[in-house]
Design a protein around this motif. Structure first.
Motif, PDB file in Angstrom:
ATOM      1  N   ARG A 107      56.216  61.360 -20.683  1.00  0.00           N
ATOM      2  CA  ARG A 107      57.907  61.776 -21.352  1.00  0.00           C
ATOM      3  C   ARG A 107      57.873  60.704 -22.708  1.00  0.00           C
ATOM      4  O   ARG A 107      58.371  60.674 -24.348  1.00  0.00           O
ATOM      5  N   ALA A 108      57.527  59.636 -22.582  1.00  0.00           N
ATOM      6  CA  ALA A 108      57.806  58.181 -23.463  1.00  0.00           C
ATOM      7  C   ALA A 108      56.606  58.282 -24.491  1.00  0.00           C
ATOM      8  O   ALA A 108      56.652  58.142 -25.744  1.00  0.00           O
ATOM      9  N   LEU A 109      55.102  58.711 -24.026  1.00  0.00           N
ATOM     10  CA  LEU A 109      54.470  58.854 -24.627  1.00  0.00           C
ATOM     11  C   LEU A 109      53.790  60.322 -25.774  1.00  0.00           C
ATOM     12  O   LEU A 109      52.894  59.535 -26.760  1.00  0.00           O
ATOM     13  N   GLU A 161      47.783  51.564 -16.054  1.00  0.00           N
ATOM     14  CA  GLU A 161      47.339  53.349 -15.954  1.00  0.00           C
ATOM     15  C   GLU A 161      47.233  54.148 -16.676  1.00  0.00           C
ATOM     16  O   GLU A 161      46.788  54.848 -17.301  1.00  0.00           O
ATOM     17  N   ALA A 162      48.388  53.345 -17.833  1.00  0.00           N
ATOM     18  CA  ALA A 162      48.825  54.341 -18.837  1.00  0.00           C
ATOM     19  C   ALA A 162      47.955  54.140 -20.281  1.00  0.00           C
ATOM     20  O   ALA A 162      47.471  52.766 -20.155  1.00  0.00           O
ATOM     21  N   ILE A 163      47.183  55.334 -20.675  1.00  0.00           N
ATOM     22  CA  ILE A 163      45.934  54.907 -21.588  1.00  0.00           C
ATOM     23  C   ILE A 163      47.186  55.177 -23.256  1.00  0.00           C
ATOM     24  O   ILE A 163      48.236  56.063 -23.463  1.00  0.00           O
ATOM     25  N   GLY A 164      47.237  55.068 -24.574  1.00  0.00           N
ATOM     26  CA  GLY A 164      47.176  54.832 -25.986  1.00  0.00           C
ATOM     27  C   GLY A 164      49.096  54.199 -25.656  1.00  0.00           C
ATOM     28  O   GLY A 164      49.963  54.689 -26.594  1.00  0.00           O
ATOM     29  N   GLU A 191      57.321  58.721 -10.796  1.00  0.00           N
ATOM     30  CA  GLU A 191      58.161  59.151 -11.435  1.00  0.00           C
ATOM     31  C   GLU A 191      57.808  58.192 -12.329  1.00  0.00           C
ATOM     32  O   GLU A 191      58.551  58.929 -13.859  1.00  0.00           O
ATOM     33  N   LEU A 192      57.326  57.011 -11.978  1.00  0.00           N
ATOM     34  CA  LEU A 192      57.214  55.960 -13.792  1.00  0.00           C
ATOM     35  C   LEU A 192      56.036  56.836 -13.973  1.00  0.00           C
ATOM     36  O   LEU A 192      55.936  56.617 -15.920  1.00  0.00           O
ATOM     37  N   ALA A 193      55.031  57.779 -13.784  1.00  0.00           N
ATOM     38  CA  ALA A 193      54.109  58.129 -14.705  1.00  0.00           C
ATOM     39  C   ALA A 193      54.425  59.365 -15.295  1.00  0.00           C
ATOM     40  O   ALA A 193      53.901  59.536 -16.304  1.00  0.00           O
TER      41      ALA A 193
END
Length: 157
Positions: A149-151, A105-108, A142-144
């Protein structure tokens, strides 16, 4: 599509770097590189040059920096969910599914090798069931946060 990291040497390369972001239970590591080719793995396993009975030495392998390709062109995901933090296989499988879903689901996402590591166990008092909806939702949230934060671009100091 996100590939999977499968070789221990790739896990070692990524986990040797400092974590990119951390949450209560997870740590996220990133390395802007592609998985190591199989020839690189074989070169790393060689301990000493073999001596031939004819006296001719085998040609030396080139260094790692010379064998690595140009910048990575995709994302590869590795997961470290140890038994000491998730005793039941049902819980480990649930966490791995949630990690894969969060990355899907993560974008970018920048290309490279990504490893998500479970740092601490989830409290068994709060989540007594090995695969409950509450545990699934808590891990996903928590993973979201971890990925957000990482991106985020680093603020100028």
């Amino acid at each position: 599509m996100i590939g999977r990291i499968q070789r221990p040497v790739d896990f070692e390369r990524v986990l040797a770097r400092q974590s990119r972001s951390r949450s209560t239970h997870f740590a996220l590591h990133h390395l802007s590189a592609s998985p190591a080719p199989s020839t690189w793995v074989a070169a790393q396993l060689r301990t000493a040059p073999a001596e031939l009975s004819t006296g001719d030495a085998q040609p030396a392998h080139s260094s790692v920096e010379q064998t690595l390709p140009n910048p990575p062109d995709g994302c590869w995901l590795g997961m470290v969910v140890p038994k000491r933090h998730a005793k039941r296989s049902v819980t480990r499988a649930l966490l791995k599914r949630q990690i894969r879903a969060a990355f899907a689901e993560a974008i970018g996402m920048p290309p490279g090798l990504w490893v998500v590591r479970l740092r601490l166990p989830f409290d068994r008092q709060k989540f007594p069931s090995a695969a409950s909806d509450a545990l699934r939702q808590a891990a996903r949230a928590e993973l979201a946060q971890l990925l957000d934060r990482a991106l985020k671009p680093k603020a100028a100091a």
